[in-house]
Design an enzyme around this catalytic site. Structure first.
Site, PDB file in Angstrom:
ATOM      1  N   ASP A 106     -15.391 -18.147  11.050  1.00  0.00           N
ATOM      2  CA  ASP A 106     -15.557 -17.132  12.087  1.00  0.00           C
ATOM      3  C   ASP A 106     -15.044 -17.680  13.412  1.00  0.00           C
ATOM      4  OD1 ASP A 106     -16.301 -14.755  13.250  1.00  0.00           O
ATOM      5  OD2 ASP A 106     -18.398 -15.326  13.517  1.00  0.00           O
ATOM      6  N   TYR A 108     -13.826 -16.825  17.660  1.00  0.00           N
ATOM      7  CA  TYR A 108     -14.545 -16.474  18.897  1.00  0.00           C
ATOM      8  C   TYR A 108     -13.477 -16.008  19.880  1.00  0.00           C
ATOM      9  CZ  TYR A 108     -18.331 -17.720  22.315  1.00  0.00           C
ATOM     10  OH  TYR A 108     -19.338 -17.740  23.257  1.00  0.00           O
ATOM     11  N   HIS A 113     -16.161 -11.321  25.246  1.00  0.00           N
ATOM     12  CA  HIS A 113     -17.360 -11.709  24.513  1.00  0.00           C
ATOM     13  C   HIS A 113     -17.739 -13.163  24.814  1.00  0.00           C
ATOM     14  CE1 HIS A 113     -20.290 -12.140  21.287  1.00  0.00           C
ATOM     15  NE2 HIS A 113     -19.632 -13.195  20.839  1.00  0.00           N
ATOM     16  N   ARG A 122     -25.849 -19.951  28.403  1.00  0.00           N
ATOM     17  CA  ARG A 122     -25.783 -21.134  29.265  1.00  0.00           C
ATOM     18  C   ARG A 122     -25.735 -20.713  30.737  1.00  0.00           C
ATOM     19  NH1 ARG A 122     -23.106 -21.734  24.587  1.00  0.00           N
ATOM     20  NH2 ARG A 122     -21.316 -20.569  25.325  1.00  0.00           N
ATOM     21  N   GLU A 179     -22.620  -8.319  15.080  1.00  0.00           N
ATOM     22  CA  GLU A 179     -21.358  -8.629  15.746  1.00  0.00           C
ATOM     23  C   GLU A 179     -20.269  -7.834  15.046  1.00  0.00           C
ATOM     24  OE1 GLU A 179     -21.959 -12.942  17.797  1.00  0.00           O
ATOM     25  OE2 GLU A 179     -21.216 -13.005  15.747  1.00  0.00           O
ATOM     26  N   GLU A 181     -16.653  -7.155  14.098  1.00  0.00           N
ATOM     27  CA  GLU A 181     -15.474  -8.018  14.015  1.00  0.00           C
ATOM     28  C   GLU A 181     -14.472  -7.451  13.010  1.00  0.00           C
ATOM     29  OE1 GLU A 181     -16.368 -12.164  13.451  1.00  0.00           O
ATOM     30  OE2 GLU A 181     -18.326 -12.017  14.425  1.00  0.00           O
ATOM     31  N   ASP A 213     -21.115  -9.595  11.458  1.00  0.00           N
ATOM     32  CA  ASP A 213     -21.659 -10.950  11.390  1.00  0.00           C
ATOM     33  C   ASP A 213     -23.070 -10.922  11.974  1.00  0.00           C
ATOM     34  OD1 ASP A 213     -21.950 -13.698  11.253  1.00  0.00           O
ATOM     35  OD2 ASP A 213     -20.869 -14.065  13.118  1.00  0.00           O
ATOM     36  N   ARG A 217     -30.410 -14.271  17.053  1.00  0.00           N
ATOM     37  CA  ARG A 217     -30.141 -14.927  18.344  1.00  0.00           C
ATOM     38  C   ARG A 217     -31.181 -15.968  18.722  1.00  0.00           C
ATOM     39  NH1 ARG A 217     -24.870 -14.150  18.700  1.00  0.00           N
ATOM     40  NH2 ARG A 217     -24.327 -11.944  18.802  1.00  0.00           N
ATOM     41  N   GLN A 220     -30.485 -18.986  16.503  1.00  0.00           N
ATOM     42  CA  GLN A 220     -29.218 -19.553  16.977  1.00  0.00           C
ATOM     43  C   GLN A 220     -29.387 -20.356  18.258  1.00  0.00           C
ATOM     44  OE1 GLN A 220     -26.320 -16.502  17.876  1.00  0.00           O
ATOM     45  NE2 GLN A 220     -24.795 -17.950  18.635  1.00  0.00           N
ATOM     46  N   TYR A 224     -28.284 -24.429  17.796  1.00  0.00           N
ATOM     47  CA  TYR A 224     -26.827 -24.562  17.791  1.00  0.00           C
ATOM     48  C   TYR A 224     -26.242 -25.798  18.467  1.00  0.00           C
ATOM     49  CZ  TYR A 224     -25.759 -23.085  22.633  1.00  0.00           C
ATOM     50  OH  TYR A 224     -25.629 -23.010  23.995  1.00  0.00           O
ATOM     51  N   LYS A 233     -26.718 -17.570  11.519  1.00  0.00           N
ATOM     52  CA  LYS A 233     -25.631 -16.670  11.122  1.00  0.00           C
ATOM     53  C   LYS A 233     -25.315 -16.717   9.631  1.00  0.00           C
ATOM     54  CE  LYS A 233     -23.398 -16.520  15.591  1.00  0.00           C
ATOM     55  NZ  LYS A 233     -22.924 -15.132  15.714  1.00  0.00           N
ATOM     56  N   THR A 237     -23.421 -11.777   5.979  1.00  0.00           N
ATOM     57  CA  THR A 237     -22.254 -11.278   6.702  1.00  0.00           C
ATOM     58  C   THR A 237     -21.710 -10.121   5.878  1.00  0.00           C
ATOM     59  OG1 THR A 237     -21.768 -13.511   7.493  1.00  0.00           O
ATOM     60  CG2 THR A 237     -19.996 -11.893   7.664  1.00  0.00           C
ATOM     61  N   THR A 324     -16.601 -11.619  17.555  1.00  0.00           N
ATOM     62  CA  THR A 324     -17.030 -10.345  18.117  1.00  0.00           C
ATOM     63  C   THR A 324     -15.939  -9.739  18.984  1.00  0.00           C
ATOM     64  OG1 THR A 324     -19.220 -11.277  18.205  1.00  0.00           O
ATOM     65  CG2 THR A 324     -18.860  -9.259  19.469  1.00  0.00           C
ATOM     66  N   GLU A 338     -25.050  -8.494  24.180  1.00  0.00           N
ATOM     67  CA  GLU A 338     -24.203  -8.258  25.352  1.00  0.00           C
ATOM     68  C   GLU A 338     -24.426  -6.858  25.901  1.00  0.00           C
ATOM     69  OE1 GLU A 338     -20.464  -9.308  23.114  1.00  0.00           O
ATOM     70  OE2 GLU A 338     -19.734  -9.197  25.177  1.00  0.00           O
TER      71      GLU A 338
END
Ligand SMILES: O=C(O)/C=C/C(=O)CC(=O)CC(=O)O
Ligand SMILES: [Ca+2]
Ligand SMILES: [Mg+2]
Length: 393
Positions: A106, A108, A113, A122, A179, A181, A213, A217, A220, A224, A233, A237, A324, A338
Site C-alpha cells: 500500500d 501513500y 492525504h 504528528r 481508505e 483507494e 483499506d 486509527r 495504528q 506504528y 491495517k 482490505t 488514500t 480526514e
C-alpha cells in the site's frame, strides 16, 4: 444463441469489459467478463480452459499480447451472438475474489492525504516527511486478508492508547476508518534482480480495482512507530470484484500534477500515467465524499518502478494500492479521519452524526472513468461492519 443487451448509459459497455470470477448457481467459480447487466462465461464462450479456474492469475500470467488478443476476441463476441449457456445475469451469480493475491503493498501517493494525516498524527511537526516528494512512500501489507466486496468486516480488537492515557488497554477499536483507494494488479512478473521501468508499466500491470483499506486509527496511532502500519491495517482490505483492464483506461490517462523537485531518473516518465478517475464514497447510503484520482502526486508507473528498483521480484497477482485518494477540497477526502478532522467535525448521514464507523454501518466506494465511448465503471467495493468478537483476549 443470445444477443447481449447493453442498457443505454451502462457503465459496462464494450469500452469497459472488466474481468472477474463468478459462480453460477450450484457451479464452481470461473472467469467471466461483465457486459451490461450480464456476465459472460469465458471458458464456455471461447472454449479455453485458462478461464475455467477460480482466479484470473493463469490468464494474467500469459502476458500483454494475450491480453490484447482476448480483449479483441471478447469485443467481437459480445457484438454478435453468444451461446445461451455462457450468459448469466449479474444478479444470479456469486462474485468471488478475482485474483489470488501474491504480495500486497500500500502506497501513500496523495499529497493532500499525506499532509492531512501528518497534521492529525504528528501535530506541530512538518506534515510531509523530507522523503515524501523524492519517492513514493509505501509499506508491505497482508495479502491473506484481502477480501472481496460484500464480505462483512468484524471490528478489530487490539492495543490502544490515547495521548491522554498513560498505559495501553486491550479492546475493540474505537476509531474504525476507511481508505478509498485504487489497486493495481501485476499480470506479467519480473524476475529477482531486475527492475521494471516506468516505460514498461503497461506490459506488467493487467488492470485496476477499487480498494477499501479499512484502518483502526487508535491501534495504528499506538503501534506504528517506527516501522509503520501493522495490525491497525492488516485485519481486512476489501477490493471490488471487477478488474478493469488497463487497456480500457487509455482515455483516462492524464499527466500527474507537476512534480517538484524533479524525481530521480528511474522515477521519470516519458508518457503520463496519471488517471482521471472519479470516486464516490457512500456511508449508510449517503454520498459523503468524491475523491479525484487525477490529483494523485505519484503515478502507478512510478509506484511499480519504485517497488522493484532494488531488484525485488514482482509476481502475477501482486496487488499494490495507491494509498488514500484525497483531493484538495474537504468533500474530496478519501478517509473519514480526514473528512471529520480526527472526529472533531462529524458529518451527518441519514440524520445521524458520524465521525468514525459504527457497528452495522455500511460503506460503499464506486468509481467511473472516461472510456472510448462514454464513461466506464469500476462497480463497487462494499463492506458492513459487525461488532467485535471478544473471544480473542
Ligand atoms: O502518516 C501516517 O502515519 C499514516 C498514514 C496512513 O494511515 C496512510 C496509509 O495507509 C497509506 C494511504 O492509504 O495513503
Ligand atoms: Ca491505505
Ligand atoms: Mg488493509
Amino acid at each position: 444463441m443470445t444477443r447481449i443487451d447493453i442498457p443505454d448509459g451502462s457503465l459496462f459497455g464494450v469500452a469497459n469489459l472488466p474481468y472477474g470470477v463468478f459462480a453460477p448457481p450450484g457451479a464452481a467459480p470461473r472467469v467471466g467478463v461483465r457486459v451490461g447487466d450480464s456476465v459472460v462465461d469465458l471458458a464456455a464462450a471461447l472454449g479455453d480452459d485458462v478461464f475455467a479456474r477460480p482466479s484470473l492469475n493463469a490468464f494474467m500470467a500469459q502476458g500483454h499480447e494475450r491480453w490484447v488478443e482476448v480483449r479483441s476476441r471478447v469485443t467481437e463476441l459480445v457484438g454478435g451472438e453468444v451461446p445461451d449457456a455462457a450468459v448469466f445475469g449479474v444478479d444470479e451469480v456469486e462474485l468471488h475474489l478475482p485474483i489470488e493475491v501474491a504480495d500486497y503493498v500500500d502506497f501513500y501517493a496523495s499529497e493532500h492525504h499525506a499532509s492531512n494525516l501528518g497534521r492529525l498524527f504528528r501535530p506541530g511537526a512538518e506534515p510531509l516527511m523530507p522523503n515524501w516528494k523524492h519517492l513514493p512512500v509505501g509499506y508491505h501489507g497482508r495479502a491473506g486478508t484481502v477480501i472481496v466486496s460484500g464480505t462483512d468486516i468484524v471490528r478489530p480488537c487490539g492495543q490502544r492508547k490515547a495521548p491522554d492515557e498513560d498505559a495501553p488497554t486491550y479492546g475493540a477499536c474505537r476509531r474504525l476508518d476507511i481508505e478509498a483507494e485504487l489497486g493495481f494488479i501485476v499480470g506479467t512478473p519480473s524476475p529477482l534482480g531486475t527492475a521494471v521501468s516506468t516505460a514498461d508499466f503497461a506490459r506488467h500491470v493487467f488492470g485496476a480495482v477499487l480498494v477499501n483499506d479499512w484502518s483502526a486509527r487508535d491501534i495504528q496511532a499506538w503501534e506504528y512507530v517506527p516501522l509503520g502500519p501493522f495490525l491497525g491495517k492488516s485485519f481486512a482490505t476489501s477490493i471490488s470484484p471487477w478488474v478493469v483492464p488497463l487497456l480500457a483506461l487509455e482515455p483516462a490517462r492524464v499527466p500527474t500534477p507537476a512534480q517538484d523537485p524533479e524525481p530521480l531518473p528511474y522515477l521519470r516518465e516519458d508518457e503520463p500515467w496519471g488517471l482521471d478517475i472519479e470516486l464516490s464514497v457512500s456511508w449508510n447510503g449517503q454520498e459523503v465524499t468524491r475523491p479525484p484520482y487525477r490529483e494523485m502526486y505519484w503515478s502507478p508507473a512510478q509506484m511499480l518502478a519504485h517497488l522493484t528498483v532494488n531488484g525485488a521480484s514482482s509476481r502475477t497477482g501482486d496487488l499494490y494500492a495507491s494509498g488514500t485518494i484525497s483531493g484538495e477540497e474537504k468533500n474530496q477526502r478519501g478517509a473519514f479521519i480526514e473528512l471529520t478532522w480526527g472526529g472533531k467535525e462529524p458529518v451527518t448521514v441519514g440524520g445521524e452524526e458520524r465521525s468514525f464507523v459504527l457497528d452495522g454501518d455500511e460503506v460503499v466506494i464506486s468509481a467511473t472513468a472516461p472510456g472510448t465511448t462514454g464513461r466506464i465503471g469500476f462497480g463497487e467495493v462494499r463492506g458492513r461492519v459487525l461488532p467485535a468478537t471478544e473471544s480473542r483476549r
